[in-house]
Motif scaffolding. Structure first.
Motif, mmCIF file in Angstrom:
data_model
loop_
_atom_site.group_PDB
_atom_site.id
_atom_site.type_symbol
_atom_site.label_atom_id
_atom_site.label_comp_id
_atom_site.label_asym_id
_atom_site.label_seq_id
_atom_site.Cartn_x
_atom_site.Cartn_y
_atom_site.Cartn_z
ATOM 1 N N ILE A 1 0.838 -1.196 0.000
ATOM 2 C CA ILE A 1 0.000 0.000 0.000
ATOM 3 C C ILE A 1 0.874 1.248 0.000
ATOM 4 C CG2 ILE A 1 -1.735 1.292 1.309
ATOM 5 C CD1 ILE A 1 -2.756 -1.492 2.256
ATOM 6 N N GLY A 2 0.580 2.136 -0.947
ATOM 7 C CA GLY A 2 1.334 3.379 -1.040
ATOM 8 C C GLY A 2 1.303 3.942 -2.447
ATOM 9 N N ARG A 3 2.057 4.982 -2.623
ATOM 10 C CA ARG A 3 2.184 5.646 -3.927
ATOM 11 C C ARG A 3 3.579 5.317 -4.447
ATOM 12 N NH1 ARG A 3 -0.874 9.821 -6.172
ATOM 13 N NH2 ARG A 3 0.257 11.129 -7.653
ATOM 14 N N TRP A 4 3.637 4.735 -5.636
ATOM 15 C CA TRP A 4 4.874 4.225 -6.227
ATOM 16 C C TRP A 4 5.191 5.002 -7.505
ATOM 17 C CZ3 TRP A 4 7.341 0.575 -3.379
ATOM 18 C CH2 TRP A 4 6.583 -0.073 -2.391
ATOM 19 N N PHE A 5 6.436 5.412 -7.652
ATOM 20 C CA PHE A 5 6.878 6.257 -8.763
ATOM 21 C C PHE A 5 7.894 5.501 -9.615
ATOM 22 C CE2 PHE A 5 9.815 9.558 -10.390
ATOM 23 C CZ PHE A 5 8.916 10.328 -11.106
ATOM 24 N N ARG A 6 7.636 5.430 -10.918
ATOM 25 C CA ARG A 6 8.565 4.768 -11.841
ATOM 26 C C ARG A 6 9.580 5.798 -12.325
ATOM 27 N NH1 ARG A 6 6.593 1.869 -17.293
ATOM 28 N NH2 ARG A 6 8.382 2.749 -18.384
ATOM 29 N N LEU A 7 10.824 5.609 -11.939
ATOM 30 C CA LEU A 7 11.866 6.608 -12.170
ATOM 31 C C LEU A 7 12.161 6.867 -13.638
ATOM 32 C CD1 LEU A 7 14.346 5.547 -9.357
ATOM 33 C CD2 LEU A 7 12.785 7.493 -9.374
ATOM 34 N N ASP B 1 12.036 -4.040 -18.391
ATOM 35 C CA ASP B 1 12.315 -4.166 -16.961
ATOM 36 C C ASP B 1 12.073 -2.806 -16.324
ATOM 37 O OD1 ASP B 1 13.060 -6.836 -17.167
ATOM 38 O OD2 ASP B 1 15.164 -6.341 -17.537
ATOM 39 N N VAL B 2 11.318 -2.794 -15.219
ATOM 40 C CA VAL B 2 10.958 -1.530 -14.553
ATOM 41 C C VAL B 2 11.060 -1.674 -13.049
ATOM 42 C CG1 VAL B 2 9.390 -0.787 -16.405
ATOM 43 C CG2 VAL B 2 8.501 -2.111 -14.484
ATOM 44 N N CYS B 3 11.203 -0.526 -12.384
ATOM 45 C CA CYS B 3 11.154 -0.461 -10.924
ATOM 46 C C CYS B 3 10.381 0.789 -10.502
ATOM 47 C CB CYS B 3 12.554 -0.408 -10.315
ATOM 48 S SG CYS B 3 13.326 -2.008 -10.135
#
Length: 135
Positions: free
Chosen positions: A40-46, A128-130
């Motif tokens: 749970i949270g807000r995730w940012f793809r750099l 591939d992503v993070c």
């Protein structure tokens, strides 16, 4: 009963009550959403500024999520799973330019990241992503 003994009994009872309350708090917090709380949270793809917001995960793994690029993109399906101690998230997008594009992500607790593969359906390519947590 002496005063010292009465105080000792009161302290012991208070300690037991505190331990029970603390144990219940951590048990309920850890089991909420089937143990999916770390997702749970807000995730940012750099690499592109995309945002995946996971608002909640129910006990069956159904995820309430939104995806922004920077405007909202329809999340058709979002599901969390657990394989042993590993948490995974699958997100399917359904919108113009994104028909059937998906994220298959694994939670990395050490780096507090969601990493995996983005499948861009229109291009039929995998990347591939993070994502890193922003809050």
């Amino acid at each position: 009963m002496t005063t010292a003994r009465s105080v000792g009994v009161v302290v012991a009872v208070a300690a037991v009550i505190l331990a029970v309350v603390a144990g219940a708090f951590f048990f309920l917090r850890g089991s909420a959403g089937g143990g999916f709380a770390p997702l749970i949270g807000r995730w940012f793809r750099l690499d592109g500024g995309y945002v995946l917001e996971i608002r909640s995960v129910d006990a069956a793994g159904k995820v309430d999520a939104s995806y922004l690029n920077p405007r909202p993109i329809n999340v058709a399906k979002a599901q969390a799973t657990r394989e042993g101690s590993t948490l995974k998230v699958f997100v399917e997008l359904q919108a113009y330019g994104y028909p059937g594009s998906t994220y298959t992500l694994t939670y990395d607790p050490t780096g507090d990241q969601l990493c995996g593969v983005y499948y861009q359906a229109v291009l039929q390519q995998r990347f591939d992503v993070c994502f890193v947590r922003t809050k």
